[in-house]
Design an enzyme around this catalytic site. Structure first.
Site, PDB file in Angstrom:
ATOM      1  N   GLY A  48       0.080  60.524 126.496  1.00  0.00           N
ATOM      2  CA  GLY A  48      -1.274  61.068 126.540  1.00  0.00           C
ATOM      3  C   GLY A  48      -2.108  60.759 127.765  1.00  0.00           C
ATOM      4  O   GLY A  48      -2.980  61.535 128.144  1.00  0.00           O
ATOM      5  N   ASP A 106      -8.123  55.317 118.893  1.00  0.00           N
ATOM      6  CA  ASP A 106      -8.413  55.927 117.595  1.00  0.00           C
ATOM      7  C   ASP A 106      -8.503  54.812 116.550  1.00  0.00           C
ATOM      8  O   ASP A 106      -9.529  54.156 116.437  1.00  0.00           O
ATOM      9  CB  ASP A 106      -7.307  56.946 117.314  1.00  0.00           C
ATOM     10  CG  ASP A 106      -7.541  57.770 116.067  1.00  0.00           C
ATOM     11  OD1 ASP A 106      -8.700  57.924 115.676  1.00  0.00           O
ATOM     12  OD2 ASP A 106      -6.563  58.256 115.486  1.00  0.00           O
ATOM     13  N   ARG A 168      -1.359  69.661 126.083  1.00  0.00           N
ATOM     14  CA  ARG A 168      -1.566  68.605 127.079  1.00  0.00           C
ATOM     15  C   ARG A 168      -1.981  69.154 128.441  1.00  0.00           C
ATOM     16  O   ARG A 168      -2.636  68.477 129.227  1.00  0.00           O
ATOM     17  CB  ARG A 168      -0.281  67.784 127.267  1.00  0.00           C
ATOM     18  CG  ARG A 168       0.159  66.999 126.049  1.00  0.00           C
ATOM     19  CD  ARG A 168       1.226  65.980 126.450  1.00  0.00           C
ATOM     20  NE  ARG A 168       1.995  65.496 125.312  1.00  0.00           N
ATOM     21  CZ  ARG A 168       1.627  64.469 124.540  1.00  0.00           C
ATOM     22  NH1 ARG A 168       0.500  63.846 124.776  1.00  0.00           N
ATOM     23  NH2 ARG A 168       2.396  64.073 123.545  1.00  0.00           N
TER      24      ARG A 168
END
Ligand code: IMP
Ligand code: MG
Length: 178
Positions: A48, A106, A168
């Site tokens: 990511g 997160d 992405r």
């Protein structure tokens, strides 16, 4: 800007390319000031963070190194749950100033499980730079030292973040429509 559909779900524009780029510069300037005269080692966590790492790191004007790692968790091998291991960390961490680059914090689980592995190698210091954080989603106590945007606990995609492998390559960030 228009909404987009990925894997049948609709996402609406949330953070623009320009806002992201401005934030990458801002974070790099802070790090440049904080680490003046030092030679920090950046560790970007794949997949990511690859765009954030690239866009932020190009504004770093220190004698810095960067390494890319992948975290793999093993289930059911110990009574304590998952153990997260780094694949590809070939740089020595001992006595280095280390800055982790993440796309999003997160629940915090990934870094919470991985940080002890790094601390065991005795870095001189260890900080976390993340583009996004969802404070209300946090289940494990991990706080960013350098932060781009604080966002609500809603799924986002784009700019390195995926929804089941897709999205992405989108240059800005989109949020799942209600
Ligand atoms: P954590 O361990 O729960 O803090 O999250 C770890 C990883 O989950 C992040 O590095 C992301 O790759 C992924 N993730 C968390 N939230 C999102 C999201 O809203 N969109 C896409 N990926 C996410
Ligand atoms: Mg992901």
């Amino acid at each position: 800007m228009e909404s987009i559909v990925v894997h049948g779900k609709t996402f609406v524009p949330y953070i623009s390319d320009e806002e992201i780029q401005a934030k990458c510069f801002e974070i790099a300037v802070k790090i440049n000031n904080d680490y003046k005269g030092e030679k920090p080692l950046f560790i970007a966590i794949l997949n990511g963070s690859f765009l954030f790492a690239a866009d932020m790191f190009r504004h770093i004007d220190l004698e810095a190194e960067i390494s890319f790692i992948k975290l793999v968790s093993y289930k059911g091998t110990t009574s304590t749950g998952n153990v997260v291991t780094a694949i590809g960390l070939d740089e020595r961490v001992k006595d280095r100033h280390v800055i982790i680059i993440e796309d999003i914090l997160d629940t915090g689980r990934t870094l919470y499980q991985f940080l002890p592995e790094l601390y065991n190698q005795n870095p001189k210091s260890l900080k976390i730079a993340t583009l996004l954080t969802k404070p209300t989603a946090r289940l494990f106590d991990v706080q960013p030292d350098y932060l781009g945007f604080e966002i609500p606990d809603k799924f986002v995609l784009g700019y390195g973040l995926d929804y089941d492998g897709l999205g992405r390559n989108i240059p800005s960030i989109y949020q799942l429509e209600e």
